[in-house]
Design a protein around this motif. Structure first.
Motif, PDB file in Angstrom:
ATOM      1  N   HIS A 135      97.673  60.183  50.191  1.00 60.20           N
ATOM      2  CA  HIS A 135      98.195  58.767  49.712  1.00 60.20           C
ATOM      3  C   HIS A 135      97.588  57.862  50.135  1.00 60.20           C
ATOM      4  CE1 HIS A 135     100.407  59.418  53.444  1.00 60.20           C
ATOM      5  NE2 HIS A 135     100.397  58.132  53.602  1.00 60.20           N
ATOM      6  N   LYS A 157      96.265  49.621  58.643  1.00 62.43           N
ATOM      7  CA  LYS A 157      97.167  50.197  59.454  1.00 62.43           C
ATOM      8  C   LYS A 157      96.421  50.359  61.071  1.00 62.43           C
ATOM      9  CE  LYS A 157     101.022  52.249  57.192  1.00 62.43           C
ATOM     10  NZ  LYS A 157     101.422  53.179  56.150  1.00 62.43           N
ATOM     11  N   LEU A 159      96.834  53.087  63.960  1.00 65.62           N
ATOM     12  CA  LEU A 159      97.585  54.372  64.181  1.00 65.62           C
ATOM     13  C   LEU A 159      96.983  54.761  65.312  1.00 65.62           C
ATOM     14  CD1 LEU A 159      98.015  57.231  61.647  1.00 65.62           C
ATOM     15  CD2 LEU A 159      97.448  57.665  63.925  1.00 65.62           C
ATOM     16  N   GLU A 214      94.470  50.576  53.811  1.00 66.55           N
ATOM     17  CA  GLU A 214      95.233  51.060  53.136  1.00 66.55           C
ATOM     18  C   GLU A 214      94.996  51.499  51.645  1.00 66.55           C
ATOM     19  OE1 GLU A 214      98.338  52.797  53.047  1.00 66.55           O
ATOM     20  OE2 GLU A 214      98.778  52.788  54.831  1.00 66.55           O
ATOM     21  N   ALA A 219      96.298  61.077  55.005  1.00 66.23           N
ATOM     22  CA  ALA A 219      97.489  62.066  55.275  1.00 66.23           C
ATOM     23  C   ALA A 219      97.676  62.756  56.639  1.00 66.23           C
ATOM     24  CB  ALA A 219      97.329  63.302  54.141  1.00 66.23           C
TER      25      ALA A 219
HETATM   26  O1  LIG Z   1     100.918  61.173  60.315  1.00 66.10           O
HETATM   27  C1  LIG Z   1      99.721  60.821  60.211  1.00 66.10           C
HETATM   28  O2  LIG Z   1      98.687  61.373  60.667  1.00 66.10           O
HETATM   29  C2  LIG Z   1      99.404  59.698  58.799  1.00 66.10           C
HETATM   30  C3  LIG Z   1     100.576  58.869  58.699  1.00 66.10           C
HETATM   31  C4  LIG Z   1     100.582  58.247  57.501  1.00 66.10           C
HETATM   32  O3  LIG Z   1     100.252  58.706  56.443  1.00 66.10           O
HETATM   33  C5  LIG Z   1     100.838  56.824  57.604  1.00 66.10           C
HETATM   34  O4  LIG Z   1     101.023  55.974  58.199  1.00 66.10           O
HETATM   35  O5  LIG Z   1     100.827  56.016  56.287  1.00 66.10           O
END
Ligand SMILES: O=C(O)CCC(=O)C(=O)O
Length: 309
Positions: A135, A157, A159, A214, A219
């Motif tokens: 996504h 993002k 992460l 983004e 995923a």
């Molecule tokens: O769990 C992940 O590694 C991806 C997280 C994710 O799809 C998001 O933060 O949009």
């Protein structure tokens, strides 16, 4: 002099920026220390316990965290900004904000803050060529532009994996290079499944940050090992964006936000966006930042000052 929000610019080395440019993401190791990872991880584990302990039918207020996914092997906790001071400190980490601003090409605000704790799905069949829930959150024509030959995206993002991610530990997967492509998503996904080398997976020591645009298809990966994965994810947008994850901040939390972080937490309703641009070869700002450098809640500051007297 009022305190300023010191954050690095540029926040990426030229090589990291080049990697981001080509693939739409870069993994930056060592953003959080071992202790910082452990502190955030235990705050997230506590939050998971707290959410599970809520009475049946509990309706969280708009500023309270909640489960977006609550399965035995996977919790996805949203609107976690007020759950623990170390979580707010993550969103305000100067290196992360600096990295987001570099990709945005202007001043950033936080737009969402959430976390996943997941382990192997017992129902997973582990076929050789798995499918992912790919996504994205921004479309290329609307959300991107270039400056000095470099790509920018107004929704970014950061992460960070709080646990080590080996090849079997379910690191995030992405379709490399999709961040610049304005073509039907299903067509890109079909190409990536036909040539799996287009799918990159995060394999990184704990404390590494995946910085991505983004517009990049991404995923959650599939966990094959027995290890639990914990990640914290902050979404940043250009400062004119609204906050979309949950409702207004609680009055108690608002009262703690220091002056220098007002734009980060509230955005700025104004036509300007405080542009910030680098060139590829501009060297990285090498200053070291830690988790608590920017997030100094007002009450904590007052208590500290009182103690000193
Ligand atoms: O769990 C992940 O590694 C991806 C997280 C994710 O799809 C998001 O933060 O949009």
């Amino acid at each position: 002099m009022p305190p300023v929000f010191e954050r690095p610019f540029p926040a990426l080395t030229p090589a990291q920026r080049y990697h981001f440019e080509v693939f739409g993401y870069v993994v930056v190791p060592g953003v959080l220390s071992h202790d910082e990872c452990e502190t955030i991880k235990s705050a997230l584990q506590q939050l998971k316990r707290d959410l599970r302990a809520r009475p049946k039918g509990y309706q969280p207020s708009p500023s309270e965290p909640y489960f977006l996914i609550d399965k035995p092997h996977h919790v996805f906790m949203a609107t976690i900004r007020e759950a623990d001071p170390v979580i707010a400190a993550y969103a305000a980490h100067p290196r992360l904000v600096g990295m987001a601003e570099e990709v945005i090409g202007g001043e950033a605000r936080m737009v969402e803050l959430n976390a996943h704790i997941n382990s192997r799905n017992p129902d997973d069949k582990f076929e050789a060529n798995p499918k992912f829930d790919l996504h994205l959150g921004m479309d290329v024509p609307y959300g991107t532009h270039t400056k000095n030959g470099l790509f920018h995206c107004s929704f970014v993002k950061t992460l960070t994996n709080l646990t080590e991610l080996g090849p079997d530990d379910g690191g995030t997967v992405v379709i490399a290079g999709s961040h610049k492509l304005d073509i039907p998503h299903d067509d890109m996904i079909a190409c990536a499944y036909a040539d799996r080398s287009l799918i990159h997976q995060v394999i990184a020591p704990a404390g590494s940050t995946l910085l991505f645009a983004e517009t990049l298809m991404h995923a959650t990966g599939r966990i094959k090992s027995d290890r639990e994965r914990a990640i914290i994810v902050c979404g940043y947008g250009t400062r004119q964006f609204p906050y979309w994850d949950g409702g207004d901040l609680s009055p108690e939390f608002k009262a703690q936000i220091p002056e220098h972080l007002q734009t980060l937490f509230y955005g700025k309703a104004h036509w300007t966006r405080a542009p910030k641009y680098r060139t590829l070869v501009e060297p990285v700002d090498p200053r070291k930042f830690t988790l608590g450098d920017a997030w100094q809640p007002k009450k904590a500051k007052a208590a500290k000052a009182k103690k000193k007297k």
